[in-house]
Design a protein around this motif. Structure first.
Motif, PDB file in Angstrom:
ATOM      1  N   SER A  41      -0.241 -32.516 -18.786  1.00 48.97           N
ATOM      2  CA  SER A  41      -0.500 -31.468 -17.816  1.00 48.97           C
ATOM      3  C   SER A  41       0.804 -30.885 -17.292  1.00 48.97           C
ATOM      4  N   TRP A  42       1.734 -31.749 -16.968  1.00 48.48           N
ATOM      5  CA  TRP A  42       3.036 -31.273 -16.500  1.00 48.48           C
ATOM      6  C   TRP A  42       3.717 -30.448 -17.585  1.00 48.48           C
ATOM      7  N   LEU A  43       3.716 -30.953 -18.823  1.00 46.04           N
ATOM      8  CA  LEU A  43       4.363 -30.259 -19.932  1.00 46.04           C
ATOM      9  C   LEU A  43       3.699 -28.908 -20.197  1.00 46.04           C
ATOM     10  N   GLY A  44       2.387 -28.888 -20.266  1.00 43.02           N
ATOM     11  CA  GLY A  44       1.666 -27.651 -20.530  1.00 43.02           C
ATOM     12  C   GLY A  44       1.831 -26.616 -19.438  1.00 43.02           C
ATOM     13  N   THR A  45       1.786 -27.057 -18.193  1.00 48.60           N
ATOM     14  CA  THR A  45       1.955 -26.119 -17.090  1.00 48.60           C
ATOM     15  C   THR A  45       3.382 -25.597 -17.034  1.00 48.60           C
ATOM     16  N   THR A  46       4.353 -26.435 -17.380  1.00 49.59           N
ATOM     17  CA  THR A  46       5.738 -25.996 -17.418  1.00 49.59           C
ATOM     18  C   THR A  46       5.963 -24.976 -18.524  1.00 49.59           C
ATOM     19  N   PHE A  84       3.529 -23.181 -20.336  1.00 51.97           N
ATOM     20  CA  PHE A  84       2.595 -22.056 -20.419  1.00 51.97           C
ATOM     21  C   PHE A  84       2.183 -21.473 -19.071  1.00 51.97           C
ATOM     22  N   GLY A  85       2.567 -22.095 -17.985  1.00 44.40           N
ATOM     23  CA  GLY A  85       2.209 -21.592 -16.665  1.00 44.40           C
ATOM     24  C   GLY A  85       0.857 -22.103 -16.198  1.00 44.40           C
ATOM     25  N   VAL A 138      -6.600 -25.633 -19.559  1.00 44.83           N
ATOM     26  CA  VAL A 138      -6.115 -25.145 -20.860  1.00 44.83           C
ATOM     27  C   VAL A 138      -4.662 -25.540 -21.106  1.00 44.83           C
ATOM     28  N   PRO A 139      -3.715 -25.227 -20.189  1.00 42.47           N
ATOM     29  CA  PRO A 139      -2.338 -25.644 -20.459  1.00 42.47           C
ATOM     30  C   PRO A 139      -2.177 -27.163 -20.476  1.00 42.47           C
TER      31      PRO A 139
END
Length: 82
Positions: free
Chosen positions: A40-45, A47-48, A60-61
């Motif tokens: 979650s941290w990686l995806g949000t970082t 892809f926003g 999704v991210p």
């Protein structure tokens, strides 16, 4: 209650990412939760913050990030075995 909800959603995200990749995450349920949180941290970082949010995770991210994380971990584990 929010922390327990985050653990549940993180575990589900990790399990879904593992099933998408067709690979088991080392550590079982705890590994799924860790993969969900880090993914979650990686995806949000990367892809926003967009898409639906459940338990503090943008689904999704977070899912895409968990898949990327599992790919990296499985690649590293495979190269360690050689």
């Amino acid at each position: 209650m929010g922390f327990i909800w985050s653990l549940i959603v993180g575990g589900i995200l990790g399990a879904l990412a593992g099933s998408f990749m067709g690979k088991d995450i080392p550590g079982g349920i705890i590994g799924n939760i860790i993969a969900g949180f880090i993914g979650s941290w990686l995806g949000t970082t990367l892809f926003g913050a967009w898409g639906p949010e459940i338990g503090g995770f943008y689904i999704v991210p977070a899912l895409v990030g968990a898949v990327i994380l599992i790919f990296i971990v499985s690649f590293a584990m495979r190269s360690m075995k050689k």
